[in-house]
Design a protein around this motif. Structure first.
Motif, short mmCIF file in Angstrom:
data_model
loop_
_atom_site.label_atom_id
_atom_site.label_comp_id
_atom_site.label_asym_id
_atom_site.label_seq_id
_atom_site.Cartn_x
_atom_site.Cartn_y
_atom_site.Cartn_z
N GLU A 31 -45.58 55.34 -49.70
CA GLU A 31 -45.39 54.91 -48.32
C GLU A 31 -45.39 56.15 -47.42
O GLU A 31 -44.66 57.09 -47.66
CB GLU A 31 -44.07 54.14 -48.17
N GLY A 32 -46.25 56.15 -46.41
CA GLY A 32 -46.35 57.29 -45.51
C GLY A 32 -47.23 58.41 -46.02
O GLY A 32 -47.47 59.39 -45.31
N ILE A 33 -47.71 58.31 -47.25
CA ILE A 33 -48.58 59.33 -47.85
C ILE A 33 -50.01 58.80 -47.99
O ILE A 33 -50.97 59.45 -47.61
CB ILE A 33 -48.04 59.79 -49.22
N ILE A 34 -50.10 57.61 -48.57
CA ILE A 34 -51.40 56.95 -48.77
C ILE A 34 -51.34 55.62 -48.02
O ILE A 34 -50.39 54.85 -48.21
CB ILE A 34 -51.67 56.69 -50.28
N PRO A 35 -52.32 55.35 -47.16
CA PRO A 35 -52.30 54.08 -46.41
C PRO A 35 -52.16 52.88 -47.35
O PRO A 35 -52.73 52.85 -48.44
CB PRO A 35 -53.65 54.06 -45.68
#
Length: 161
Positions: A31-35
């Motif tokens: 979450e917040g790193i890879i859509p």
């Protein structure tokens, strides 16, 4: 016995539980790193019923159960003296309790001829990197990788057994 962790080889009957753990763990970790749409597309492809059946039959796929409930899994692929740890996912509520270490240890036992294990980790997955470093893995290379149009900063680690 309460609070017992059991690790066993996964069967086709475990596929749905493994798919659920993979999705839940990916969403929590990235979450917040890879859509989210990239995560979902990857999970849909990599953990399709067809791919999971192949994993059960042609790789080392281990399931961890805590008090009879699935809480994590590990998937290793070997080729000669080397192996790739393709997945090690623990339900977020069960992380930090030694389950990942136990799965890794059982995976090593399943591959007695392997002398080196590789794993790829997204560089912003700090929890994963810390876990692998604590297990003795060392950095071998860093590179950009593409996942459905999203660029990942990947670290490849290795462990000599």
């Amino acid at each position: 016995m309460q609070n017992e962790t059991n690790i066993r080889k996964a069967t086709t009957a475990d596929i749905e539980d493994i798919q659920h753990i993979a999705k839940k763990t990916w969403h929590h970790t990235y979450e917040g790193i890879i859509p989210r749409y990239v995560q979902d597309r990857f999970i849909e492809q990599a953990y399709s019923d067809e791919n999971m059946e192949r994993r059960v039959h042609y790789s080392v796929l281990l399931l961890a159960e805590k008090d009879g409930k699935p809480v994590g899994f590990a998937n290793l692929f070997s080729k000669g003296k080397e192996a790739m740890l393709g997945a090690l996912y623990i339900d977020p509520r069960a992380q930090g309790k030694g389950i990942g270490s136990a799965l890794l240890g059982e995976g090593f036992k399943e591959l007695p001829d392997v002398s080196i294990i590789h794993v790829e980790v997204e560089s912003e997955n700090h929890g994963g990197l810390a876990f692998y470093e604590a297990q003795g893995f060392r950095l071998s290379e860093e590179y950009d990788d593409e996942l459905f149009g999203h660029v990942l900063k990947t670290k490849k680690l290795y462990l000599e057994l």
